[in-house]
Scaffold this active site. Sequence first.
Site, PDB file in Angstrom:
ATOM      1  N   ARG A 187       0.814  -1.226   0.000  1.00  0.00           N
ATOM      2  CA  ARG A 187       0.000   0.000   0.000  1.00  0.00           C
ATOM      3  C   ARG A 187       0.844   1.270   0.000  1.00  0.00           C
ATOM      4  NH1 ARG A 187      -5.648  -0.822   1.818  1.00  0.00           N
ATOM      5  NH2 ARG A 187      -6.184  -2.628   0.599  1.00  0.00           N
TER       6      ARG A 187
ATOM      7  N   ASP B 256      -6.712  -3.146  -7.638  1.00  0.00           N
ATOM      8  CA  ASP B 256      -7.269  -3.791  -6.448  1.00  0.00           C
ATOM      9  C   ASP B 256      -7.581  -5.246  -6.769  1.00  0.00           C
ATOM     10  OD1 ASP B 256      -8.355  -2.879  -3.627  1.00  0.00           O
ATOM     11  OD2 ASP B 256      -9.729  -4.408  -4.398  1.00  0.00           O
TER      12      ASP B 256
ATOM     13  N   ARG C 232      -3.465   6.469   1.042  1.00  0.00           N
ATOM     14  CA  ARG C 232      -4.023   7.697   1.624  1.00  0.00           C
ATOM     15  C   ARG C 232      -3.129   8.412   2.625  1.00  0.00           C
ATOM     16  NH1 ARG C 232      -9.547   4.788   3.011  1.00  0.00           N
ATOM     17  NH2 ARG C 232      -7.985   3.160   3.078  1.00  0.00           N
TER      18      ARG C 232
ATOM     19  N   ARG D 102      -6.389  11.109  -6.177  1.00  0.00           N
ATOM     20  CA  ARG D 102      -7.639  10.364  -5.980  1.00  0.00           C
ATOM     21  C   ARG D 102      -8.838  11.314  -6.082  1.00  0.00           C
ATOM     22  NH1 ARG D 102     -11.264   8.814  -2.473  1.00  0.00           N
ATOM     23  NH2 ARG D 102     -11.724   6.670  -1.855  1.00  0.00           N
TER      24      ARG D 102
ATOM     25  N   TYR E 177     -14.862 -12.376  -0.484  1.00  0.00           N
ATOM     26  CA  TYR E 177     -15.576 -11.128  -0.794  1.00  0.00           C
ATOM     27  C   TYR E 177     -16.751 -11.393  -1.748  1.00  0.00           C
ATOM     28  CZ  TYR E 177     -11.850  -8.488   1.480  1.00  0.00           C
ATOM     29  OH  TYR E 177     -10.969  -8.002   2.409  1.00  0.00           O
TER      30      TYR E 177
HETATM   31  O1  CP3 Z   1      -0.057  -2.406  -2.314  1.00  0.00           O
HETATM   32  C1  CP3 Z   1      -0.409  -1.527  -3.127  1.00  0.00           C
HETATM   33  O2  CP3 Z   1      -0.205  -0.307  -2.931  1.00  0.00           O
HETATM   34  C2  CP3 Z   1      -1.017  -1.929  -4.450  1.00  0.00           C
HETATM   35  C3  CP3 Z   1      -2.409  -1.659  -4.631  1.00  0.00           C
HETATM   36  C4  CP3 Z   1      -3.380  -2.462  -3.796  1.00  0.00           C
HETATM   37  C5  CP3 Z   1      -4.578  -1.925  -3.266  1.00  0.00           C
HETATM   38  N1  CP3 Z   1      -5.282  -2.942  -2.705  1.00  0.00           N
HETATM   39  C6  CP3 Z   1      -4.987  -0.529  -3.343  1.00  0.00           C
HETATM   40  C7  CP3 Z   1      -6.081  -0.048  -2.476  1.00  0.00           C
HETATM   41  C8  CP3 Z   1      -3.348  -3.815  -3.458  1.00  0.00           C
HETATM   42  C9  CP3 Z   1      -2.268  -4.850  -3.706  1.00  0.00           C
HETATM   43  C10 CP3 Z   1      -4.570  -4.110  -2.788  1.00  0.00           C
HETATM   44  C11 CP3 Z   1      -4.909  -5.457  -2.321  1.00  0.00           C
HETATM   45  C12 CP3 Z   1      -6.171  -5.666  -1.615  1.00  0.00           C
HETATM   46  N2  CP3 Z   1      -7.364  -5.059  -1.813  1.00  0.00           N
HETATM   47  C13 CP3 Z   1      -6.341  -6.685  -0.651  1.00  0.00           C
HETATM   48  C14 CP3 Z   1      -5.302  -7.673  -0.233  1.00  0.00           C
HETATM   49  C15 CP3 Z   1      -4.241  -7.088   0.632  1.00  0.00           C
HETATM   50  C16 CP3 Z   1      -4.694  -6.642   1.972  1.00  0.00           C
HETATM   51  O3  CP3 Z   1      -4.636  -5.427   2.228  1.00  0.00           O
HETATM   52  O4  CP3 Z   1      -5.083  -7.493   2.793  1.00  0.00           O
HETATM   53  C17 CP3 Z   1      -7.671  -6.615  -0.219  1.00  0.00           C
HETATM   54  C18 CP3 Z   1      -8.302  -7.475   0.841  1.00  0.00           C
HETATM   55  C19 CP3 Z   1      -8.316  -5.588  -0.978  1.00  0.00           C
HETATM   56  C20 CP3 Z   1      -9.741  -5.189  -0.933  1.00  0.00           C
HETATM   57  C21 CP3 Z   1      -9.881  -3.788  -0.511  1.00  0.00           C
HETATM   58  N3  CP3 Z   1      -9.524  -2.710  -1.278  1.00  0.00           N
HETATM   59  C22 CP3 Z   1     -10.401  -3.313   0.707  1.00  0.00           C
HETATM   60  C23 CP3 Z   1     -10.871  -4.205   1.846  1.00  0.00           C
HETATM   61  C24 CP3 Z   1     -10.345  -1.910   0.652  1.00  0.00           C
HETATM   62  C25 CP3 Z   1     -10.945  -0.929   1.624  1.00  0.00           C
HETATM   63  C26 CP3 Z   1     -10.123  -0.724   2.824  1.00  0.00           C
HETATM   64  C27 CP3 Z   1      -9.793   0.726   3.013  1.00  0.00           C
HETATM   65  O5  CP3 Z   1      -8.658   0.969   3.457  1.00  0.00           O
HETATM   66  O6  CP3 Z   1     -10.649   1.585   2.738  1.00  0.00           O
HETATM   67  C28 CP3 Z   1      -9.738  -1.551  -0.570  1.00  0.00           C
HETATM   68  C29 CP3 Z   1      -9.464  -0.194  -1.022  1.00  0.00           C
HETATM   69  C30 CP3 Z   1      -8.062   0.115  -1.443  1.00  0.00           C
HETATM   70  N4  CP3 Z   1      -7.271  -0.675  -2.234  1.00  0.00           N
HETATM   71  C31 CP3 Z   1      -7.362   1.315  -1.155  1.00  0.00           C
HETATM   72  C32 CP3 Z   1      -6.120   1.225  -1.812  1.00  0.00           C
HETATM   73  C33 CP3 Z   1      -5.037   2.257  -1.872  1.00  0.00           C
HETATM   74  C34 CP3 Z   1      -7.906   2.499  -0.359  1.00  0.00           C
HETATM   75  C35 CP3 Z   1      -8.901   3.162  -1.261  1.00  0.00           C
HETATM   76  C36 CP3 Z   1      -9.003   4.655  -1.153  1.00  0.00           C
HETATM   77  O7  CP3 Z   1      -8.165   5.390  -1.718  1.00  0.00           O
HETATM   78  O8  CP3 Z   1     -10.009   5.077  -0.558  1.00  0.00           O
END
Ligand code: CP3
Length: 346
Positions: A25, A75, A29, A38, A152
């Site tokens: 990540r 994602d 944010r 974003r 999911y």
């Molecule tokens: O690592 C990276 O920076 C690469 C991009 C990446 C994202 N999500 C961007 C993201 C990767 C590899 C993921 C993987 C992901 N997504 C997983 C597996 C890894 C983990 O964290 O356990 C899972 C379970 C998801 C599903 C997902 N996407 C959730 C549950 C959420 C919401 C949680 C939150 O923090 O709001 C996301 C959103 C997400 N994916 C964000 C980012 C940067 C935040 C979104 C935003 O900008 O509002």
Amino acid sequence: MTSTKTILRALAGETLPTPPIWMMRQAGRYLPEYRATRAQAGDFLSLCYNSDLAAEVTLQPIRRYDFDAAILFADILLLPQALGADLWFVTGEGPRLSTITDGAGLAALKPADAIHDHLAPIYETVRILSQELPEKTTLIGFAGAPWTVATYMIAGRGTPDQGPAHALKAEDKETFEGIIDLLTESTIHYLSMQIDAGAEVVKIFDSWAGSLEGEDFVNYAVVPAQRITAALKQKHPDVPVIAFPRGAGERYVGLHAAIGADCVALDDGVTAEWAAKNVQTGGCTQGNLKSSHMVTGGQDLVDEVNRIKAAFANGPHIFNLGHGITPDADPENVQLMIDTARQQLP
Ligand code: CP3
């Protein structure tokens, strides 16, 4: 020829004087420049599907910190969307999907190889990045592991204990295994296309592997990751695979061989000292600093980076967190982590 890219050298089994480093990540944010882009994109999914802006946010942490790797900004839930599930994000809560709860729901999804039109913008992001990244920076592509993505798709949202997926596995095994198979096959297509577009490493995120018990861990975490890895290796023998079965605990032992992965990523539920003795013997490890240090910083952060670095110093290791950085992290702590990781131990 030895690669000049330190991540690829560690993944090939080389022990380096200091570990290469990137962060889960890392585009997110906690960075003001991410929040600005974003906002420009409108919402999270629009950002994922806008290749220019997705490439821009991928590059932001590289410019700011000079990490050794960039991870494609996307994602894990874009794949179920490409298979036909509805997907949206609720601000402050997380993802929502239409649910798959029976054979009819599974049958209504698209076939595994019908995902590419939908995912074309993601492949375009990879192509842009492979042009724009500095020569020494490795580009990592990724997908969710079948079990984690299935949790999911079945629940329609994130769940604390993956209860709905466990229930479907117990009550309608045929549909459950059909979902796992479809995700395994489509993930092979998806990652293979990312590699064709320029990804140099791929990582499989199994965030919820830890809730699989006994034979279920083998059947639904290990076997799908092994099938994906074997299929990718057949087409792209030189592209390393990182497996991240989060929460595996003692079951991390032997996973390099069981999956055929070049690297196993560790969460912070295991100690570096234990993992060096019991997991790193199988190949490169990645991890495993607690994400909370990116919020709290200070001498504890420095001490923990040094402890982890020292524990893994006698084998191939990529420095990383044990899970993604959180939005409340301080960007200056990230710099402190990198500076400490890149100092040679006395
Ligand atoms: O690592 C990276 O920076 C690469 C991009 C990446 C994202 N999500 C961007 C993201 C990767 C590899 C993921 C993987 C992901 N997504 C997983 C597996 C890894 C983990 O964290 O356990 C899972 C379970 C998801 C599903 C997902 N996407 C959730 C549950 C959420 C919401 C949680 C939150 O923090 O709001 C996301 C959103 C997400 N994916 C964000 C980012 C940067 C935040 C979104 C935003 O900008 O509002």
